[in-house]
Design a protein around this motif. Structure first.
Motif, short mmCIF file in Angstrom:
data_model
loop_
_atom_site.label_atom_id
_atom_site.label_comp_id
_atom_site.label_asym_id
_atom_site.label_seq_id
_atom_site.Cartn_x
_atom_site.Cartn_y
_atom_site.Cartn_z
N SER A 194 0.85 -1.18 0.00
CA SER A 194 0.00 0.00 0.00
C SER A 194 0.88 1.23 0.00
O SER A 194 2.08 1.17 0.31
CB SER A 194 -0.91 0.00 1.23
N LEU A 195 0.29 2.36 -0.34
CA LEU A 195 1.06 3.60 -0.46
C LEU A 195 1.76 3.93 0.85
O LEU A 195 1.16 3.94 1.93
CB LEU A 195 0.11 4.74 -0.85
N GLY A 196 3.07 4.17 0.77
CA GLY A 196 3.84 4.56 1.95
C GLY A 196 4.21 3.42 2.87
O GLY A 196 4.73 3.64 3.96
N GLN A 197 3.92 2.20 2.43
CA GLN A 197 4.22 1.03 3.25
C GLN A 197 5.21 0.13 2.54
O GLN A 197 5.44 0.25 1.34
CB GLN A 197 2.93 0.23 3.52
N GLY A 198 5.78 -0.81 3.29
CA GLY A 198 6.59 -1.83 2.67
C GLY A 198 5.73 -2.98 2.20
O GLY A 198 4.54 -3.04 2.52
N PRO A 199 6.29 -3.87 1.42
CA PRO A 199 5.52 -5.05 0.99
C PRO A 199 5.03 -5.85 2.20
O PRO A 199 5.77 -6.05 3.16
CB PRO A 199 6.52 -5.85 0.17
N GLU A 200 3.79 -6.31 2.10
CA GLU A 200 3.17 -7.08 3.18
C GLU A 200 2.86 -8.47 2.64
O GLU A 200 2.17 -8.60 1.63
CB GLU A 200 1.90 -6.36 3.61
N PHE A 201 3.34 -9.50 3.33
CA PHE A 201 3.19 -10.88 2.88
C PHE A 201 1.72 -11.30 2.81
O PHE A 201 0.93 -11.00 3.71
CB PHE A 201 3.93 -11.80 3.84
N LEU A 202 1.37 -12.01 1.74
CA LEU A 202 0.03 -12.55 1.60
C LEU A 202 0.03 -14.08 1.67
O LEU A 202 -0.63 -14.69 2.50
CB LEU A 202 -0.60 -12.11 0.27
N ILE A 203 0.79 -14.71 0.75
CA ILE A 203 0.75 -16.17 0.64
C ILE A 203 2.03 -16.67 0.01
O ILE A 203 2.67 -15.96 -0.77
CB ILE A 203 -0.49 -16.61 -0.19
N TYR A 204 2.42 -17.89 0.37
CA TYR A 204 3.64 -18.52 -0.11
C TYR A 204 3.30 -19.92 -0.62
O TYR A 204 2.65 -20.70 0.06
CB TYR A 204 4.66 -18.56 1.03
N PHE A 205 3.76 -20.20 -1.84
CA PHE A 205 3.59 -21.53 -2.45
C PHE A 205 4.93 -22.24 -2.52
O PHE A 205 5.95 -21.65 -2.88
CB PHE A 205 3.06 -21.41 -3.89
N GLN A 206 4.91 -23.51 -2.19
CA GLN A 206 6.04 -24.39 -2.45
C GLN A 206 5.50 -25.42 -3.44
O GLN A 206 4.69 -26.27 -3.06
CB GLN A 206 6.56 -25.04 -1.17
N GLY A 207 5.95 -25.34 -4.68
CA GLY A 207 5.35 -26.17 -5.70
C GLY A 207 3.91 -25.76 -5.96
O GLY A 207 3.61 -24.58 -6.13
N THR A 208 3.01 -26.71 -5.96
CA THR A 208 1.61 -26.42 -6.24
C THR A 208 0.81 -26.05 -5.00
O THR A 208 -0.28 -25.49 -5.11
CB THR A 208 0.93 -27.64 -6.89
N GLY A 209 1.35 -26.34 -3.84
CA GLY A 209 0.58 -26.15 -2.61
C GLY A 209 0.91 -24.87 -1.88
O GLY A 209 2.05 -24.42 -1.87
N ALA A 210 -0.12 -24.30 -1.25
CA ALA A 210 0.07 -23.11 -0.44
C ALA A 210 0.66 -23.52 0.90
O ALA A 210 -0.04 -24.10 1.74
CB ALA A 210 -1.26 -22.38 -0.25
N ALA A 211 1.94 -23.25 1.10
CA ALA A 211 2.61 -23.65 2.34
C ALA A 211 2.28 -22.71 3.49
O ALA A 211 2.35 -23.11 4.66
CB ALA A 211 4.12 -23.69 2.12
N ASP A 212 1.94 -21.48 3.18
CA ASP A 212 1.63 -20.50 4.22
C ASP A 212 0.71 -19.45 3.61
O ASP A 212 1.13 -18.72 2.71
CB ASP A 212 2.93 -19.86 4.73
N ASP A 213 -0.54 -19.40 4.06
CA ASP A 213 -1.47 -18.39 3.56
C ASP A 213 -1.92 -17.47 4.69
O ASP A 213 -2.99 -16.85 4.61
CB ASP A 213 -2.67 -19.03 2.87
N SER A 214 -1.10 -17.36 5.71
CA SER A 214 -1.48 -16.60 6.90
C SER A 214 -1.62 -15.11 6.65
O SER A 214 -2.21 -14.39 7.46
CB SER A 214 -0.46 -16.84 8.02
N GLY A 215 -1.07 -14.62 5.53
CA GLY A 215 -1.14 -13.20 5.25
C GLY A 215 -2.37 -12.76 4.48
O GLY A 215 -2.63 -11.56 4.35
N LEU A 216 -3.16 -13.69 3.99
CA LEU A 216 -4.38 -13.31 3.26
C LEU A 216 -5.32 -12.60 4.23
O LEU A 216 -5.66 -13.15 5.29
CB LEU A 216 -5.05 -14.53 2.66
N PRO A 217 -5.78 -11.39 3.88
CA PRO A 217 -6.54 -10.59 4.85
C PRO A 217 -7.93 -11.13 5.17
O PRO A 217 -8.42 -10.94 6.28
CB PRO A 217 -6.62 -9.21 4.19
N ASN A 218 -8.55 -11.79 4.24
CA ASN A 218 -9.90 -12.35 4.47
C ASN A 218 -10.23 -13.32 3.34
O ASN A 218 -9.40 -13.54 2.46
CB ASN A 218 -10.94 -11.22 4.53
N ASP A 219 -11.41 -13.89 3.39
CA ASP A 219 -11.74 -14.95 2.43
C ASP A 219 -12.11 -14.42 1.05
O ASP A 219 -12.47 -15.18 0.16
CB ASP A 219 -12.86 -15.85 2.97
#
Lengths: 114, 114
Positions: free
Chosen positions: A38-63
């Motif tokens: 977002s404006l004036g901010q640093g990158p904020e993590f959303l989701i990480y994939f290892q291969g085809t699978g989402a290994a970490d989706d803890s950064g997704l803000p909502n469904d």
């Protein structure tokens, strides 16, 4: 050599619409990350994939936010029922491996929700 | 609650002089630190990193110093060049779920005057 590419580079949509953002990682990179800046901010993590699978989706803000990487290469970030607060630059990065390997970022997609 | 803080939004330096960019963090679990450089309309580019087992890492004109007790790191650029003008992001991470997901600061905009 080809770096990480993202399409579209800019996207303008109306509140309530659905958008898809695409990321083409560097060939052979198994790890793929999505960030939101977002404006004036640093990158904020959303989701990480290892291969085809989402290994970490803890950064997704909502469904309303969802991402896929069906063949372990290209990834699509999907945002349903967009809100004005979703306006940001969405960055994708890839790395050869997920364990602390250097992340190479794409140029980002600028999303504007009116 | 910012876990990685870059308290100076901007820094102006004359060409040939030293640029010092500072970063503070609050999470004691962080054990790997990175600096990224970002030009307008491009994604961040990895610059230099340091593990918590070290207190200094040098790469050409760039040196990163880590003070674990103070939870502080700094990036020194000597000598500064006009092409160094960019936004610099500090990031910190630790291993979680098999990967290192960086937490970014808000960035410091460096301007190097000829």
């Amino acid at each position: 050599g080809a770096g990480v590419s993202q399409t579209p580079s800019n996207k303008v949509t109306e509140k309530g619409k659905y958008v898809e953002l695409r990321c083409d990682p560097i060939s052979g990179h198994t790890a793929l990350y999505w960030y939101r800046q977002s404006l004036g901010q640093g990158p904020e993590f959303l989701i990480y994939f290892q291969g085809t699978g989402a290994a970490d989706d803890s950064g997704l803000p909502n469904d309303r936010f969802f991402a896929v990487r069906p063949e372990g290469s290209v990834s699509t970030l999907k945002i349903q029922r967009t809100e004005r607060g979703d306006s940001a630059v969405y960055l994708c990065a890839s790395s050869l491996t997920g364990g602390g390997g250097t992340q190479y970022f794409g140029p980002g997609t600028r999303l504007l929700v009116l | 609650d910012q876990q990685v803080k870059q308290n100076s939004p901007s820094l102006s330096v004359q060409e040939g002089r030293i640029s010092i960019l500072n970063c503070d963090y609050t999470n004691s679990m962080f054990d790997y630190f990175l600096w990224y450089k970002k030009y307008p309309a491009e994604g961040p580019t990895f610059l230099i990193s340091i593990s918590s087992i070290k207190d200094k890492n040098e790469d050409g004109r760039f040196t990163v110093f880590l003070n674990k007790s103070a939870k502080h790191l700094s990036l020194h650029i000597v000598p500064s060049q006009p092409g160094d003008s960019a936004v610099y992001f500090c990031a910190a991470s630790y291993q979680s779920g098999g990967s290192y997901i960086p937490t970014f600061g808000r960035g410091t905009s460096l301007i190097v005057h000829p």
